[in-house]
Design an enzyme around this catalytic site. Structure first.
Site, PDB file in Angstrom:
ATOM      1  N   SER A 125      -9.913  -0.430   7.188  1.00  0.00           N
ATOM      2  CA  SER A 125      -9.307  -0.238   5.860  1.00  0.00           C
ATOM      3  C   SER A 125      -8.614  -1.465   5.269  1.00  0.00           C
ATOM      4  O   SER A 125      -8.248  -1.447   4.100  1.00  0.00           O
ATOM      5  CB  SER A 125      -8.312   0.919   5.906  1.00  0.00           C
ATOM      6  OG  SER A 125      -9.002   2.136   5.867  1.00  0.00           O
ATOM      7  N   LYS A 164       0.865  -1.181   0.000  1.00  0.00           N
ATOM      8  CA  LYS A 164       0.000   0.000   0.000  1.00  0.00           C
ATOM      9  C   LYS A 164       0.902   1.231   0.000  1.00  0.00           C
ATOM     10  O   LYS A 164       1.943   1.248   0.688  1.00  0.00           O
ATOM     11  CB  LYS A 164      -0.885  -0.030   1.252  1.00  0.00           C
ATOM     12  CG  LYS A 164      -1.913   1.094   1.336  1.00  0.00           C
ATOM     13  CD  LYS A 164      -2.779   0.934   2.595  1.00  0.00           C
ATOM     14  CE  LYS A 164      -3.873   2.013   2.685  1.00  0.00           C
ATOM     15  NZ  LYS A 164      -4.714   1.853   3.884  1.00  0.00           N
ATOM     16  N   SER A 205      -9.687   1.924   3.028  1.00  0.00           N
ATOM     17  CA  SER A 205      -8.793   2.679   2.149  1.00  0.00           C
ATOM     18  C   SER A 205      -7.787   1.809   1.394  1.00  0.00           C
ATOM     19  O   SER A 205      -7.203   2.288   0.415  1.00  0.00           O
ATOM     20  CB  SER A 205      -8.019   3.697   2.992  1.00  0.00           C
ATOM     21  OG  SER A 205      -7.172   3.042   3.914  1.00  0.00           O
TER      22      SER A 205
END
Lengths: 484, 479
Positions: free
Chosen positions: A175, A76, A151
């Site tokens: 997330s 990420k 997210s």
């Protein structure tokens, strides 16, 4: 090769069925072919991936390979990577290149994993649909009209579309788990303090936790074993041995006590999702689990408390990005005030600005007691709810998210509805507990996730409970048709 | 004419003498090239995290124990949020509601010889900010983050001082203490020890404090005194002319000798303090506190009292000799080496030795004459090899690098004449050369005795033992 799990790829590499270089090329080709539809990546690191792959093959020849040596993964874009842009999904860090690696990145490098690139995400991890990214939304591989969740939406979509066998994510209010659920993969948010936060750009420091995302619990076990552990650079990291998660996967579930919080099955839960979750619970009953109803009476306070604590911390955490030392700086600032306000107004997106404003307000003189302090008291109440529950049960189960993936743009103008997407995941962060989401079926063609919540440091138990289910079901091995 | 009372409280920032910063491993040496002592943590890069330097906590605990304070078992670091270019994270990590040192007091000596106990409210750990450089950049500002993250101990007094002199006495006493403890180098020019003064005035006997002004960043004892005196005058003038003192932050301008407004209370930042989620509460256990206690040196007051008792010195002398650990240690080495006459040692250490150090602005460590060498000189006074007066010349020669006392005495032929017949010979010569004065003396002009002493000393080049000269002259002049 892309159909194999990490465990299978690891075995194949060990058996010499293929090299890491060949494997890496295969995934890079898939990324090149499919990413334009998905927008799962912010940065591709094909060149360095091949260098890492060849180094992994060399390491294997020397007999020094571990389970992840030569296995491709993605990070990420919230984890700092030395020499490679770390944008956090924001314009303000669009050109930011960290001079250091996050501990998580360092640990994967040390394990010999191959980084294919860095994945898209909601800006500064603030979002539940991956629509707040400066780099544009990510699409859900199961239905390109749907959001992947957020997210960690880029990581989830990349795993679901078989562009990578595994990924890292971070979870502040859901997330990892919510995008895992919406994309039909497995993801675990460990206990707060289990994984180092060094080099992981902070959203809400007291809630943030990194974790793995992959297709199976077994793969998550392999990834988590590499990620977890004490780090003296993170004062909130806990010095506690890391269990051999993979070795603990097969424990039988006979006698497992599972609690179903009645608050997680009430109003707001989509009835089709409820039905899929109930079928999964029935499967657990067949596996020998004893199911009891429990209550987490303060659940309704989780979202309001979260939307005080997280913005408050983010308003302070993001103050450092001021256009002075790094990051976006406006053109020709008139004076200092202008430099600050324009750089930040241009650099931060609407949702980030909204949370900075809310957080600044919540911490202001005269409001601190009413908001921040009260929210911290609620955290204690929520933790107490869980503590009482774990006196009765081993694991708590429920839906990960109240609905399946919604359509792109559907909730973008309605933050409150968007926030409710995390209604079942947020309390877990407020309490600092581990939570896992695994795929348990579909509504239409959109996946449904089951959330498992464990006691502190019970990641091994959660992975075991998820793994046993995956031994008798095949939801986790289904692939979206367009990316099979 | 109403009488006014001044009320002063001081907030003193002592930079702790740790090797590295309070939350990072970067070094903190003073005067390095800009931004060469700032790591990613000090620069406030994204993703970095603070880790508390345990040595800073140990030093805070030492101060707490030295002032009789409570060293808190649990204290909390908070974020003080505000934007400024030399504040890299957009917040300063500081202790707010729960400081590590709570309560305490310091006994200060006042000029009239009395002493006064000043209460200390708290002392807390925090990080320093960097520096903004406004020169040399043609309309732009430079940022030097070398100082960012330097550990500070902010020591907050009760508003118990009643004059600028008391404030300075308190500040000096605290300065002496932190340097004694080895937790601060005390260098005020470099900003290692600086002070904010809260000053107000009220009518004598008034139950409430007046409105205070805070004077920021005073980095010398002289400035503290002048700034407070100016501020007191200003506030009294304001009130007496029918105006009001407003609560504000003021700056002292040493060139003009005045304070001026920096910002009013209304313009003050809302710092939005909250506990820093990156740092767990600081837990200090009993073992840690005991280890800090064991590491405490003899404190100034105790040392002063011991000097007075052990060496039979006056309170004043004991105070001067214990002003620093280095001077006290020097003195004790001289005494031990000589083995007697602590008062003689005190006179020399406080006298010529200190004067030479001051004249050349040297530290004791750089003194060309060490304690054993000074004792060697005193030994020659003691055994009458040289007179106290000649010893001063010998000391000067030793200071100039001519060798130890015996070498200088030999080389210069300064050995004192103690042989009675030799002295008598000189006296005889003097008497023979001064028949008029001798006659006058014998006729009752006693004052001329000094003349004969002078002549004898002159003729012996100062080497004749003065006591013997006295005794023998007295005999011989009688005739």
């Amino acid at each position: 090769m892309h159909k194999k799990t990490i465990a299978q790829l690891s075995a194949g590499l060990a058996a010499g069925e293929f090299s890491s270089e060949a494997l890496t090329r295969a995934f890079l080709e898939r990324v090149e072919r499919f990413n334009p539809q998905l927008n799962a990546f912010i940065t591709l690191t094909a060149e360095s991936a091949l260098i890492q792959a060849r180094a992994a093959d060399e390491r294997r020849r020397q007999g020094a390979a571990g389970p992840l040596t030569g296995v491709p993964i993605v990070h990420k874009d919230i984890f700092c990577t030395q020499g490679v842009r770390t944008s956090c999904g924001s314009r303000i860090l669009d050109r930011f290149i960290a001079p250091y690696n996050a501990t998580v990145v360092e640990k994967f490098n040390a394990a010999g994993a191959v980084m294919l690139g860095k994945t898209n995400m909601d800006e500064f991890a603030m979002g539940s649909s991956n629509e707040t990214s400066f780099y544009g939304p990510v699409r859900n591989p199961w239905d390109l009209d749907a959001v992947p969740g957020g997210s960690s939406g880029g990581s989830a979509a990349a795993v679901a579309a078989r562009l990578t066998p595994g990924a890292t994510g971070t979870d502040t209010g859901g997330s990892i788990r919510q995008p895992a659920a919406l994309c039909g993969i497995t993801g675990i948010k460990p206990t707060y303090g289990r994984v180092s936060r060094w080099g992981m750009i902070a959203y809400a420091s007291s809630l943030d936790q990194g974790g793995p995302m992959a297709r199976t619990a077994e793969d998550c076990a392999l990834l988590l074993a590499a990620m977890a552990g004490f780090d003296p650079r993170d004062s909130t990291c806990v010095d506690r041995p890391v269990p051999d998660y993979a070795a603990l996967l097969d424990q039988p579930l006979t006698g497992l006590k599972v609690g179903l919080p009645k608050e997680y099955f009430g109003e707001g839960l989509d009835s089709a999702v409820a039905q899929v979750v109930e079928e999964a619970i029935a499967e657990y009953r067949r596996l020998g689990a004893e199911i009891v109803e429990i209550s987490l009476p303060n659940s309704h306070l989780a979202i309001p408390a979260y939307y005080v604590v997280a913005p408050a911390e983010c308003s302070s955490n993001l103050a450092r990005i001021d256009g002075v030392r790094y990051g976006h700086r406006c053109e020709n600032p008139k004076d200092l005030q202008d430099l600050y306000t324009r750089s930040r107004a241009e650099g931060f997106g609407a949702e980030v600005q909204r949370r900075i404003l809310v957080g600044t307000f919540a911490l202001s003189a005269g409001y601190y007691d009413a908001y921040y302090l009260k929210a911290q008291q609620i955290r204690r109440l929520i933790s107490d709810d869980f503590r009482r529950a774990f006196d009765q049960v081993d694991v708590i189960m429920g839906p990960t998210s109240p609905t399946v993936a919604f359509n792109l743009g559907e909730k973008v103008d309605d933050p409150i509805t968007m926030y409710l997407s995390d209604i079942y995941t947020i309390a877990v962060n407020l309490a600092g507990l581990p939570g896992l989401s695994l795929p348990v079926g579909f509504v239409g063609q959109r996946p449904v996730g089951l959330q498992l919540i464990g006691n502190y440091f019970a990641e091994d138990r959660l992975l075991n409970v998820a793994h046993r289910y995956q031994q008798v079901t095949d939801w986790h091995s289904r692939a979206p048709a367009a990316f099979a | 004419m109403m009488e006014w009372e001044t009320v002063i409280g001081l907030e003193i920032h002592a930079q702790l003498a740790t090797k590295s910063k309070i939350f990072s491993g970067a070094a903190i040496a003073y005067g390095a090239e800009p931004n060469t002592q700032a790591c990613a943590i000090d620069l406030g890069m994204p993703g970095v995290l603070p880790v508390l330097n345990q040595d800073a906590v140990r030093m805070a605990a030492m101060l707490g124990l030295a002032i009789g304070a409570q060293v808190a078992h649990r204290s909390v670091f908070a974020r003080k949020n505000y934007f400024y270019p030399d504040l890299p994270k957009g917040y300063q990590i500081s202790q707010y509601e729960l400081p590590v040192v709570q309560g305490g007091h310091l006994t200060v000596d006042l000029e009239d010889g009395s002493s006064k106990v000043i209460g200390i409210t708290r002392a807390h750990l925090e990080e320093d900010a960097g520096k903004s450089l406004h020169e040399d950049f043609q309309g732009l500002s430079g940022i030097d983050l070398n100082r960012a993250g330097t550990p500070l101990l902010e020591i907050v007094s009760e508003p118990e001082m009643r004059s600028a002199k008391e404030a300075v006495a308190y500040m000096k006493k605290l300065h002496q203490l932190v340097v004694y403890l080895g937790i601060c180098d005390g260098n005020m020019q470099e900003g290692s020890f600086r002070c904010d003064a809260n000053v107000s005035v009220r009518r004598k006997g008034a139950p409430q404090f007046g409105t205070r002004a805070e004077i920021k960043n005073l980095n010398s004892f002289r400035f503290v005194e002048r700034a407070i005196d100016f501020e007191v005058e200003r506030q009294i003038d304001l009130i007496e002319s029918g105006h009001k003192v407003v609560q504000e932050t003021r700056l002292y301008d040493p060139d003009k000798g005045e304070t001026r407004s920096m910002r009013s209370k209304e313009e003050a930042n809302d710092y939005r303090y909250f506990p820093d989620p990156d740092l767990l509460p600081l837990i200090v256990d009993e073992a840690f506190i005991e280890a800090a206690r064991a590491a405490l040196p003899e404190l100034p007051d105790a040392k002063k009292q011991r000097f007075a008792e052990q060496y039979g010195l006056s309170g004043y002398d004991a105070g001067v000799l214990t002003v620093s650990r280095e001077l006290a240690a020097f003195y004790e080495t001289v005494v031990a080496s000589l083995g007697s006459e602590p008062k003689l040692c005190a006179n020399w250490v406080m006298g010529d030795f200190s004067a030479f150090l001051n004249k050349e602005n040297r530290e004791i460590a750089d003194s060309p004459v060490n304690a054993e060498q000074l004792a060697g000189l005193l030994r020659r006074i003691q055994d009458r090899t040289i007179s106290g007066k000649l010893a001063k010349d010998v000391f000067e020669a030793m200071w100039a690098g001519e060798g130890d006392a015996d070498t200088v005495i030999e080389k210069r032929g300064l050995r004192q004449i103690t042989d009675t017949s030799a002295i008598e010979k000189v006296i005889d010569d003097v008497m023979a050369a001064s028949p008029d004065q001798l006659a006058q003396y014998r006729a009752g002009k006693d004052k001329l005795f000094g003349f004969f002493v002078g002549q004898v000393m002159k003729l012996s080049k100062g080497k004749a033992n003065p006591q013997q000269v006295n005794d023998l002259l007295m005999e011989k002049l009688k005739g």
